[in-house]
Design a protein around this motif. Structure first.
Motif, PDB file in Angstrom:
ATOM      1  N   SER A  21      38.612  98.532  -7.483  1.00  0.00           N
ATOM      2  CA  SER A  21      40.068  98.597  -7.561  1.00  0.00           C
ATOM      3  C   SER A  21      40.438  99.243  -8.890  1.00  0.00           C
ATOM      4  CB  SER A  21      40.635  97.163  -7.483  1.00  0.00           C
ATOM      5  OG  SER A  21      41.852  97.056  -8.185  1.00  0.00           O
ATOM      6  N   THR A  22      41.338 100.200  -8.859  1.00  0.00           N
ATOM      7  CA  THR A  22      41.755 100.836 -10.120  1.00  0.00           C
ATOM      8  C   THR A  22      42.469  99.819 -11.007  1.00  0.00           C
ATOM      9  OG1 THR A  22      43.773 101.651  -9.057  1.00  0.00           O
ATOM     10  CG2 THR A  22      41.907 103.184  -9.176  1.00  0.00           C
ATOM     11  N   ASN A  23      43.175  98.849 -10.398  1.00  0.00           N
ATOM     12  CA  ASN A  23      43.822  97.814 -11.214  1.00  0.00           C
ATOM     13  C   ASN A  23      42.774  96.961 -11.926  1.00  0.00           C
ATOM     14  OD1 ASN A  23      46.426  98.525 -10.406  1.00  0.00           O
ATOM     15  ND2 ASN A  23      47.047  96.390 -10.156  1.00  0.00           N
ATOM     16  N   GLN A  44      39.024 103.180  -2.816  1.00  0.00           N
ATOM     17  CA  GLN A  44      38.800 101.838  -3.371  1.00  0.00           C
ATOM     18  C   GLN A  44      38.117 100.993  -2.296  1.00  0.00           C
ATOM     19  OE1 GLN A  44      42.322 100.732  -6.341  1.00  0.00           O
ATOM     20  NE2 GLN A  44      43.049 100.877  -4.239  1.00  0.00           N
ATOM     21  N   GLY A  47      40.501  97.324  -2.789  1.00  0.00           N
ATOM     22  CA  GLY A  47      41.890  97.585  -3.186  1.00  0.00           C
ATOM     23  C   GLY A  47      42.721  96.310  -3.061  1.00  0.00           C
ATOM     24  N   ARG A  48      43.542  96.072  -4.066  1.00  0.00           N
ATOM     25  CA  ARG A  48      44.343  94.842  -4.099  1.00  0.00           C
ATOM     26  C   ARG A  48      45.791  95.122  -3.748  1.00  0.00           C
ATOM     27  NH1 ARG A  48      43.128  92.671 -10.170  1.00  0.00           N
ATOM     28  NH2 ARG A  48      40.896  92.295  -9.984  1.00  0.00           N
ATOM     29  N   GLY A  49      46.324  94.278  -2.863  1.00  0.00           N
ATOM     30  CA  GLY A  49      47.746  94.329  -2.547  1.00  0.00           C
ATOM     31  C   GLY A  49      48.454  93.136  -3.163  1.00  0.00           C
ATOM     32  N   ARG A  50      49.741  93.029  -2.917  1.00  0.00           N
ATOM     33  CA  ARG A  50      50.491  91.881  -3.438  1.00  0.00           C
ATOM     34  C   ARG A  50      50.048  90.613  -2.728  1.00  0.00           C
ATOM     35  NH1 ARG A  50      56.374  92.788  -2.330  1.00  0.00           N
ATOM     36  NH2 ARG A  50      56.708  90.936  -3.571  1.00  0.00           N
ATOM     37  N   TRP A  55      44.354  96.000   0.087  1.00  0.00           N
ATOM     38  CA  TRP A  55      45.046  97.292   0.231  1.00  0.00           C
ATOM     39  C   TRP A  55      44.015  98.290   0.767  1.00  0.00           C
ATOM     40  CZ3 TRP A  55      49.965  98.735   0.300  1.00  0.00           C
ATOM     41  CH2 TRP A  55      50.302 100.073   0.133  1.00  0.00           C
ATOM     42  N   SER A  64      46.124 104.780  -8.114  1.00  0.00           N
ATOM     43  CA  SER A  64      46.248 105.010  -9.552  1.00  0.00           C
ATOM     44  C   SER A  64      46.727 103.745 -10.242  1.00  0.00           C
ATOM     45  CB  SER A  64      47.244 106.146  -9.805  1.00  0.00           C
ATOM     46  OG  SER A  64      48.504 105.819  -9.265  1.00  0.00           O
ATOM     47  N   SER A  65      46.281 103.562 -11.484  1.00  0.00           N
ATOM     48  CA  SER A  65      46.733 102.413 -12.281  1.00  0.00           C
ATOM     49  C   SER A  65      46.990 102.877 -13.700  1.00  0.00           C
ATOM     50  CB  SER A  65      45.668 101.312 -12.309  1.00  0.00           C
ATOM     51  OG  SER A  65      45.450 100.802 -11.017  1.00  0.00           O
ATOM     52  N   LYS A 118      56.912 101.740   5.192  1.00  0.00           N
ATOM     53  CA  LYS A 118      56.278 101.646   3.874  1.00  0.00           C
ATOM     54  C   LYS A 118      55.351 102.840   3.614  1.00  0.00           C
ATOM     55  CE  LYS A 118      53.619  98.507   0.956  1.00  0.00           C
ATOM     56  NZ  LYS A 118      53.648  97.159   0.398  1.00  0.00           N
ATOM     57  N   GLY A 121      52.778 101.282  -2.225  1.00  0.00           N
ATOM     58  CA  GLY A 121      52.720  99.898  -2.701  1.00  0.00           C
ATOM     59  C   GLY A 121      52.509  99.896  -4.208  1.00  0.00           C
ATOM     60  N   ILE A 122      53.156  98.967  -4.872  1.00  0.00           N
ATOM     61  CA  ILE A 122      53.051  98.860  -6.330  1.00  0.00           C
ATOM     62  C   ILE A 122      52.651  97.433  -6.670  1.00  0.00           C
ATOM     63  CG2 ILE A 122      54.339  98.998  -8.514  1.00  0.00           C
ATOM     64  CD1 ILE A 122      56.157 101.093  -7.098  1.00  0.00           C
ATOM     65  N   ILE A 139      49.586 101.803  -8.452  1.00  0.00           N
ATOM     66  CA  ILE A 139      50.445 102.513  -7.499  1.00  0.00           C
ATOM     67  C   ILE A 139      49.564 103.153  -6.430  1.00  0.00           C
ATOM     68  CG2 ILE A 139      52.114 104.405  -7.221  1.00  0.00           C
ATOM     69  CD1 ILE A 139      52.836 103.972 -10.229  1.00  0.00           C
ATOM     70  N   GLY A 140      49.799 102.787  -5.205  1.00  0.00           N
ATOM     71  CA  GLY A 140      49.066 103.377  -4.083  1.00  0.00           C
ATOM     72  C   GLY A 140      50.044 104.152  -3.210  1.00  0.00           C
TER      73      GLY A 140
HETATM   74  C1  BTN Z   1      51.336  96.088  -2.131  1.00  0.00           C
HETATM   75  O1  BTN Z   1      50.770  95.125  -1.580  1.00  0.00           O
HETATM   76  O2  BTN Z   1      52.336  96.600  -1.642  1.00  0.00           O
HETATM   77  C2  BTN Z   1      50.797  96.621  -3.439  1.00  0.00           C
HETATM   78  C3  BTN Z   1      49.669  97.562  -3.227  1.00  0.00           C
HETATM   79  C4  BTN Z   1      49.156  98.198  -4.506  1.00  0.00           C
HETATM   80  C5  BTN Z   1      47.989  99.128  -4.250  1.00  0.00           C
HETATM   81  C6  BTN Z   1      47.561  99.879  -5.467  1.00  0.00           C
HETATM   82  S1  BTN Z   1      46.388 101.149  -5.092  1.00  0.00           S
HETATM   83  C7  BTN Z   1      46.059 101.375  -6.783  1.00  0.00           C
HETATM   84  C8  BTN Z   1      46.055 100.005  -7.417  1.00  0.00           C
HETATM   85  N1  BTN Z   1      44.739  99.399  -7.346  1.00  0.00           N
HETATM   86  C9  BTN Z   1      44.727  98.313  -6.556  1.00  0.00           C
HETATM   87  O3  BTN Z   1      43.722  97.635  -6.299  1.00  0.00           O
HETATM   88  N2  BTN Z   1      45.949  98.089  -6.060  1.00  0.00           N
HETATM   89  C10 BTN Z   1      46.915  99.058  -6.565  1.00  0.00           C
END
Ligand code: BTN
Length: 253
Positions: A21-23, A44, A47-50, A55, A64-65, A118, A121-122, A139-140
């Motif tokens: 994950s970039t975050n 990723q 990848g992490r979402g909210r 993600w 990107s982060s 959508k 995602g941020i 930011i994805g």
């Molecule tokens: C959401 O759930 O709406 C937020 C999603 C955020 C995704 C971006 S992709 C780049 C960055 N790295 C991650 O792991 N998540 C965010």
């Protein structure tokens, strides 16, 4: 194919072909005292979402982060999600000039929608780094793919007829993020950001539902307050100030 720049908006950019994950990478770099910077990846695998959601992050989209230190006093840092949403709105307009900007809306608190679907995602995450607060804005942007079977409508730019390389979009995003950060820091902190955000807000002045962890509230989306809380006027006239929740148009019930 256009590659990612080594520097964007005055900050170093580290590109990974594949990463968890970039975050997570940006937070790890903050933990080891790394400078302010961008991390970008083609793919990723974690990848992490909210709210702990995954993600889905296949190649073709932008991941990107941005790592910053003390971008604002700690109580105000959550406002950076509005700053990022505005920067994304600007960047998509720059990279896709044929797209009518009224089709792009900002959904409270931090999504960007295209025709109500959508697109972006941020995810803002923070950590203490020595005497500073590290703030990572992830930011994805769905350039070429979007996940199926989601609980809400989702799209990507290619699906809407717009072909944009993630690196080209990132180049605009880095510049626009810098501009929007400057706007946020200028003058009376949140005022200009709030005003710009409200102009592009999704379902402003309309009946919406806000899903909270224990209940769902329905009412009119009046505005966001001076701190970024969603102001919802209920049928009985009572105004609720909501700091976290998921917004749905009442018509999607
Ligand atoms: C959401 O759930 O709406 C937020 C999603 C955020 C995704 C971006 S992709 C780049 C960055 N790295 C991650 O792991 N998540 C965010």
């Amino acid at each position: 194919m256009m590659g990612f720049p080594a520097v964007a908006g005055g900050l170093a950019v580290t590109h990974f072909a594949e990463i968890g994950s970039t975050n997570a990478e940006a937070l790890a770099r903050a933990g080891s005292g790394g400078p302010e910077q961008w991390i970008v990846a083609d793919r990723q695998i974690a990848g992490r979402g909210r709210r702990g959601r995954q993600w889905v992050s296949e190649p073709g989209n932008l991941f990107s982060s941005l790592l910053l230190y003390d971008p604002a006093p700690p109580a105000l840092t959550p406002q950076i999600c509005f700053v990022a949403a505005l920067a994304v709105h600007d960047a998509v307009r720059d990279a896709v000039p044929v797209l009518d900007p009224v089709r792009l809306k900002l959904k409270w608190p931090n999504d960007v929608l295209l025709d109500g679907k959508k697109l972006v995602g941020i995810l803002v995450e923070g950590a203490i780094a020595g005497s500073k607060q590290a703030v990572v804005t992830g930011i994805g942007i769905n350039c070429a793919h979007h996940p199926e079977n989601m609980a809400y409508p989702v799209t990507d730019l290619a699906n809407e007829g717009f072909r944009v390389a993630p690196a080209a979009l990132f180049e605009r995003l880095a510049v626009r993020m810098l501009d929007r950060l400057a706007q946020w820091k200028r003058g009376s902190a949140f005022a200009a950001t709030r005003q710009a955000w409200l102009k592009r807000a999704y379902e402003l002045g309309r009946e919406i539902e806000v899903k909270l962890p224990e209940r769902t509230l329905g009412g009119c989306f009046e505005e966001i307050d001076g701190e970024g809380a969603l102001v919802l006027t209920l049928a009985n006239g009572h105004r609720e100030f909501i700091r976290a929740g998921d917004v749905f148009p009442a018509s999607q019930r």
